[in-house]
Scaffold this motif. Structure first.
Motif, PDB file in Angstrom:
ATOM      1  N   ASN A 196     -65.945  36.771   9.082  1.00  0.00           N
ATOM      2  CA  ASN A 196     -66.493  35.522   8.533  1.00  0.00           C
ATOM      3  C   ASN A 196     -65.551  34.341   8.714  1.00  0.00           C
ATOM      4  OD1 ASN A 196     -69.085  36.214   7.290  1.00  0.00           O
ATOM      5  ND2 ASN A 196     -67.863  37.524   5.951  1.00  0.00           N
ATOM      6  N   ARG A 224     -64.100  31.026   9.239  1.00  0.00           N
ATOM      7  CA  ARG A 224     -64.712  29.706   9.308  1.00  0.00           C
ATOM      8  C   ARG A 224     -63.789  28.724   8.594  1.00  0.00           C
ATOM      9  NH1 ARG A 224     -68.562  26.589   6.313  1.00  0.00           N
ATOM     10  NH2 ARG A 224     -68.657  28.064   4.608  1.00  0.00           N
ATOM     11  N   ILE A 264     -63.572  25.983   6.273  1.00  0.00           N
ATOM     12  CA  ILE A 264     -64.504  25.461   5.272  1.00  0.00           C
ATOM     13  C   ILE A 264     -64.264  23.972   5.049  1.00  0.00           C
ATOM     14  CG2 ILE A 264     -65.089  25.586   2.815  1.00  0.00           C
ATOM     15  CD1 ILE A 264     -64.622  28.667   3.094  1.00  0.00           C
ATOM     16  N   ALA A 265     -63.036  23.588   5.067  1.00  0.00           N
ATOM     17  CA  ALA A 265     -62.702  22.169   4.916  1.00  0.00           C
ATOM     18  C   ALA A 265     -61.310  21.944   5.479  1.00  0.00           C
ATOM     19  CB  ALA A 265     -62.744  21.757   3.449  1.00  0.00           C
ATOM     20  N   VAL A 318     -58.796  24.849   4.547  1.00  0.00           N
ATOM     21  CA  VAL A 318     -59.256  25.966   3.731  1.00  0.00           C
ATOM     22  C   VAL A 318     -60.072  26.823   4.686  1.00  0.00           C
ATOM     23  CG1 VAL A 318     -60.617  26.658   1.745  1.00  0.00           C
ATOM     24  CG2 VAL A 318     -59.323  24.516   1.691  1.00  0.00           C
ATOM     25  N   SER A 336     -61.659  30.837   5.716  1.00  0.00           N
ATOM     26  CA  SER A 336     -61.961  32.230   5.376  1.00  0.00           C
ATOM     27  C   SER A 336     -61.653  33.094   6.580  1.00  0.00           C
ATOM     28  CB  SER A 336     -63.431  32.380   4.960  1.00  0.00           C
ATOM     29  OG  SER A 336     -64.287  31.883   5.963  1.00  0.00           O
ATOM     30  N   LYS A 370     -59.577  36.698   2.507  1.00  0.00           N
ATOM     31  CA  LYS A 370     -60.875  36.112   2.140  1.00  0.00           C
ATOM     32  C   LYS A 370     -60.902  34.605   2.258  1.00  0.00           C
ATOM     33  CE  LYS A 370     -61.766  39.441  -1.547  1.00  0.00           C
ATOM     34  NZ  LYS A 370     -60.389  39.879  -1.862  1.00  0.00           N
ATOM     35  N   LEU A 371     -59.877  33.986   1.667  1.00  0.00           N
ATOM     36  CA  LEU A 371     -59.857  32.525   1.625  1.00  0.00           C
ATOM     37  C   LEU A 371     -58.411  32.090   1.521  1.00  0.00           C
ATOM     38  CD1 LEU A 371     -61.927  30.096   1.236  1.00  0.00           C
ATOM     39  CD2 LEU A 371     -61.130  30.109  -1.114  1.00  0.00           C
ATOM     40  N   LYS A 413     -55.766  28.678   1.526  1.00  0.00           N
ATOM     41  CA  LYS A 413     -55.527  27.245   1.537  1.00  0.00           C
ATOM     42  C   LYS A 413     -54.161  27.057   2.191  1.00  0.00           C
ATOM     43  CE  LYS A 413     -55.780  26.415  -2.899  1.00  0.00           C
ATOM     44  NZ  LYS A 413     -55.847  25.548  -4.099  1.00  0.00           N
TER      45      LYS A 413
END
Lengths: 757, 757
Positions: free
Chosen positions: B190, B192, B194-195, B211, B213, B217-218, B220
């Motif tokens: 996944n 991507r 995000i920002a 930010v 993924s 998972k995520l 920053k």
């Protein structure tokens, strides 16, 4: 005796009536079901009936779909007969879905055995319901869940939801399901739960969070929930996998099933605090806002909060009028929402934690709300408006430009233009306290000169309009940017920035470069100056692949609010302008349309924002009575008390603000000018409560058929202008309308009595 | 004179040699290119050659692909001839990709004109390069970018990268490209953005964040970058859209092109600080770690940091041995990485900011590293090991179980089992300072009893093994969980938790329930106890859909490290066990295999972890010399100094730790027992520097052909056991091996001289 008795009775009755008058609650006129569902194919307002306080972060409301999608932004459709559960955050009236955080649903049913057998996916906790078992008022919602005969009552504070569940007598196994996966349809806007956690804190509390992407790029939602009864057993699920007897679970598709022992007839209460920052803050928000288990006490506080806000605008009028009016006012005060915790913490646009001293407001649906909702806030919510402005300037500082559509503090670039600009300029020019004109100017100028997604100012500067082959929605963009530019120019003027004033005033005329005198419409051009063909003024655009945004050439023709007189000139003079306006309201042919179109009167479509100012444009001509006619017609025909009481999406207050202003008898055609065009008041009396105890009163001799202005008095003196100003209102005073059932063809027709812009 | 001269010279030479000996730097033996690329179809180690300090957050290294994917986890493949740029974070030796944050690339080329014309997507900043123009040593990397003749030098601190670019004489338009979109292939895990944001702070600095993924998972990632030269012009891009003259840009596909004026021959320096928390922290990290522009000063500090760490283990031996050895030791010290900022802030597993007092270490590839890397850390990095343990306990507290695979503080559940358990138990039983046994016990017991993704303990308890029809990789899982259980039991014993001890000891025997005496293998069963068919002991599994994890039944047969004697019994006694082991190392047939298999000696596959302990198992029989034979063979044949110097993924230190231990002459078959089985030392002398100034010395008469242990002395006394213990090492002392070219068939064969587990 009899006479005496009658007399006494009449006296008593008037006393009672008078008392009732004094104590009459405005919240009783609010019907949160208005706008919640389309009737017979009309568009719905896309509002929700759930519990919220004014401008609160929490909106606790039933979701009638397991996965709300585009057509059900608010999560609730009055035509549905099913409730998936009650989630804590919602959008009111938006055309796009998001939020629906922390869904909770009471249930009953045989316990699952701890067999270790393959688990069935958790399902079936939803229930049918009937509107006859459902009530809603500001800050309170109630429904009986038919399938399990559970009565649900909901109320809310700014950061917390409060649930009361009454299970049927003899229920042996009351349950509560908490679902952290519930969201809009996955995949829409990349919606995906990235991470989530559930934690049974003790036998009375559960906490957790989810991190989710969606319409708002990325949201962190932390919660802390307490129950008034002991959790007898808790089962946690991640998708189809069941985790018995565990207290902590991580995953992306998390649900908790909590089982309680409850004495018969005794309700189960749960209160749920939310935060964008941390579980700790969610817990603190909860403990500060709902310290005990007094459900009706909190509901009464919510009601009082609404009463206080609605009381800023008292009207007398027909009951139905009051219902529509106060529901509209209620809808305007649902947002913007304060996402800051009680201690001021909030997650900012850079995904770090910031501190807000006066709240951090978000949910800025500006393409909609700059038109009338924000001007209404400047009147009724001046202190909050100052906070809105300063929050928007925070985005300017941290992000480079003011919000286009800000959701949970995140920019989602929905719609076109930069309509925070008129909002800032309007508030600044109206002189609201706590607004630093220089900071505002820096922000609006920066936002009107800094290229960003959807706003290619460099291109505009070079070519003089937005060319459709370079940026779609080019006609709408050119027109709307021109208005924003006019706004920047006004503040430049105020601050003696002459060069800037000239630059932005020049650019505010850009619409002229797209006027096609042959067709008589604003039309798309390429960057080489060639008109785009074929051209069909009836053909609707949506949000791309068309020069027009959620409208057609007919509707966008009128979008020069900064200089209607120039539009009249462009059209070929008043006569031609009037003819075009008459045709607009009477020409019923439909071209290629889409679901952005509804609430038609000819080509006028009240269901979407591009039309909203147009009925007032007759006021710039010698026929203001037609404004009065159409405004009264729109109020009468395109608003009602049903679930389809709005002609289209309510759009975070805009559709309602139109009604509020129009009912008072005026509307801000140019929402940054401080000028309100007079229309056709729909009330008998209205009192606007202003700061420092000032009041502005509106008196009319309104009756159903008396829709035409005969004459006006301001502060007991004859008033001949066809508009009033913000300054007049804000100074306090009295505006009296003499209305009649026939047009006064002489009222308001003199050019010198019209606004210059 | 001549004689005298010669004498003097010999004297001088010995002086010099002696001096060289004293001052000899260990870092010179490290060759960061080892393992960076497969040669002729072998697997690569998947390491990177870039600059990093021990356990640092930043690993500044070239990416030889625009979108690194599965086959190039480290971002660099020695077989590639192209560099996309230099990004600041990398994984060393993993089988999965992630990170690659904040890619920077120097370039030259004609300026784009500010035409407002449609922009070409930015591309073509990558460059070809040649290994003849490339050097690397600990904390330093250099390459000449062939296409533009730019010399690039890189060094790093814990939280910052430092770049030095030397442009060719006469360059008129030196540029630097900063790419915030660069990542692993989008969509994988996944992945991507995000920002993201880029902000030109002033004419010497740029900051921003993304930010994203992915496998974590995520994440920053905030950065702050400074330049020693003035940014003459900056152009920002979001995908194909170019933003001239802007200082702030938001989007998801962001790049900055910075243009500089640089005097001829003068280098352009840039330093880049990173943080998981905020730009402010990234800036603070940078200013504290790289306060000035002394590039070589920072490179010298990085070198000194490596020298300090490598110096904890001094060896004498052949040059090539030292190169492989110190590169291996270097690779073990690249991670776990301290993701906490200099001020202690870090983003935790709940996505809020926490404070760490002794660093926050992450990158725990535990399925790999519990085997030998962590035991090595307990010896050489006891203080950091305490921090690792306490960081893992933080995950237990906040997440409910210890890490399985923790990346940037996020659990990604990669691989099977809960092998933080042996790591914690090992460190606890070894008595490392600052480890609270009760907290450790709570964490390991909790993690061994709390059902979670991949670890269905309830099922295990009920059925006695993991059934393949309920949870795949069931044989590997059952065996590995059994080992973890044994570990929990040992700590239970230590803490007098008798019931727990019995429970976990019983469960540590679960492997028995999957032993098929007919085939002589551990095989998968259904939950009804039926053997899964067909069964092919040669067939490889990967990470699902097979009972075996990245291996086959042959390799997993040996995974009972907690009780090899019981495995011998199960096999039918030593004779049968020996026969099976002999077959294992000689049976060359291949069944259905996959890319998890490499480094074969018969069925032994050194390229992946399940085999790693097996060569030492002869030590539990009467033929320890075969352990010596195979260990020496593996060291000799499956490690070398080439870019394919590892037989498979280096796996965050495990492949290297095997080599380090084996070179010293021992290896932890059971990595939580504090017992090291003696193999075949590959060095002449080694000194392990221990706390409190203690040393443990290993002396051998090693020569190429002297691979067999003839006899051993410990502290000058004959030593007859076939293993040593952690306690012996930690007490300090001297271990002497007498080696020979022929096996001593009598050495280490007595049962009483073998470890009990």
């Amino acid at each position: 005796m009899r006479i005496l008795f009658t007399t006494v009775c009449v006296y008593c009755l008037s006393m009672l009536s008078c008392l009732a008058q004094v104590q009459e609650k405005l919240t009783r006129y609010v019907n949160p079901f208005i706008g919640t569902g389309a009737v017979s194919g009309s568009l719905s307002g896309n509002t929700y009936p759930g519990a919220t306080v004014p401008f609160g972060m929490v909106q606790l409301s039933p979701d009638t779909r397991a996965e709300p999608d585009w057509e059900i932004g608010s999560g609730y459709n009055y035509n549905d007969g099913f409730i998936a559960g009650f989630s804590h955050t919602h959008l009111s009236g938006t055309g796009a879905p998001d939020l629906y955080d922390v869904l909770i649903m009471p249930s009953t049913g045989a316990e699952k055995t701890r067999t270790g057998e393959p688990n069935q996916p958790l399902s079936g906790y939803g229930s049918r319901f009937s509107h006859s078992d459902e009530t809603a008022k500001p800050g309170f919602y109630q429904v009986r869940l038919k399938d399990r005969d559970i009565n649900v009552e909901l109320t809310a504070t700014a950061h917390a939801g409060f649930h009361k569940y009454t299970f049927p007598l003899g229920t042996r196994d009351p349950k509560v399901v908490i679902d952290l996966d519930h969201s809009m349809k996955k995949g829409v806007f990349n919606c995906r739960v990235i991470a989530a956690q559930l934690h049974i804190v003790n036998d009375h509390a559960i906490e957790g969070f989810r991190v989710i992407s969606g319409w708002a790029k990325l949201r962190k939602v932390y919660f802390y929930a307490e129950f008034n009864r002991k959790i007898r057993r808790s089962d946690l699920f991640d998708g189809g996998d069941e985790y018995f007897d565990q207290t902590l679970l991580n995953g992306t598709d998390l649900r908790a099933v909590l089982n309680f022992d409850i004495p018969n007839n005794s309700p189960l209460l749960t209160k749920v605090g939310l935060s964008t920052v941390s579980i700790r803050n969610a817990k603190q928000n909860l403990s500060l806002e709902i310290p005990d288990w007094n459900f009706y006490g909190i509901a009464a506080k919510a009601d009082a909060a609404w009463e206080r806000e609605l009381g800023k605008l008292k009207i007398d009028g027909e009951k139905q009028k009051k219902q529509i009016f106060y529901t509209a006012l209620y809808h305007t005060f649902i947002q913007p929402n304060n996402y800051a915790d009680v201690n001021g913490d909030y997650t900012g646009i850079d995904f770090t934690v910031h501190k807000a001293s006066h709240g951090f407001y978000s949910t800025f649906s500006l393409w909609d709300t700059f038109r009338a909702a924000h001007p209404l806030y400047t009147l009724l919510q001046p202190e909050r408006t100052t906070a809105f402005i300063n929050n928007m300037i925070t985005q300017y500082n941290d992000y480079g430009y003011l919000p286009i559509w800000q959701l949970w503090g995140q920019e989602n670039y929905c719609m076109i233009g930069n309509h925070a600009i008129p909002v800032l300029v309007d508030a600044a020019l109206k002189g609201l306290q706590g607004i630093d004109l220089k900071r505002v100017y820096q922000a609006v100028k920066g936002s009107a000169t800094t290229d960003h997604r959807g706003s290619p100012f460099g291109l505009l500067n070079k070519i003089g309009y937005i060319p459709e082959n370079r940026q779609s929605q080019s006609v709408s963009l050119t027109l709307e940017m021109a208005f924003d530019d006019w706004c920047v120019a006004q503040l430049a003027k105020k601050l003696n920035q002459k060069d800037d004033y000239l630059f932005f005033m020049k650019r505010s005329k850009s619409y002229r470069n797209l006027y096609d005198s042959e067709s008589g419409f604003f039309r798309a051009k390429t960057d080489e100056g060639v008109w785009q063909k074929p051209f069909d003024p009836l053909k609707y655009g949506g949000n791309g692949d068309s020069p027009y945004t959620e409208g057609n050439a007919w509707q966008y023709f009128w979008y020069v609010p900064q200089d209607i007189n120039d539009l009249i000139n462009l059209t070929g003079g008043e006569k031609k302008f009037l003819a075009k306006l008459d045709t607009f309201f009477t020409y019923n042919q439909r071209g290629e349309t889409n679901n952005n179109a509804s609430g038609f009167i000819g080509q006028y479509a009240h269901g979407n924002e591009p039309s909203h100012h147009i009925s007032y444009l007759y006021n710039y001509t010698s026929q203001p009575w037609k404004t009065q006619y159409y405004v009264a017609k729109i109020c009468r025909e395109l608003y009602n008390t049903s679930s389809s009481g709005y002609a289209g999406n309510e759009d975070c207050g805009q559709m309602s603000a139109w009604y509020v202003f129009s009912s008072l008898g005026f509307y801000p055609v140019n929402p940054a000018s401080g000028v309100y065009l007079i229309g056709s008041p729909g009330i008998k009396k209205a009192t606007i409560r202003l700061p420092l105890g000032r009041r502005f009163e509106i008196m009319t001799n309104w009756a159903e058929d008396k829709i035409y202005v005969q004459s006006v008095k301001l502060n007991n003196k004859p008033y001949t202008q066809s508009y009033i100003t913000d300054k007049m209102i804000r100074s306090g005073g009295k505006l009296e309308f003499v209305m009649g059932s026939k047009p006064n063809l002489n009222w308001g027709i003199e050019p010198e009595n019209k606004p210059t812009n």
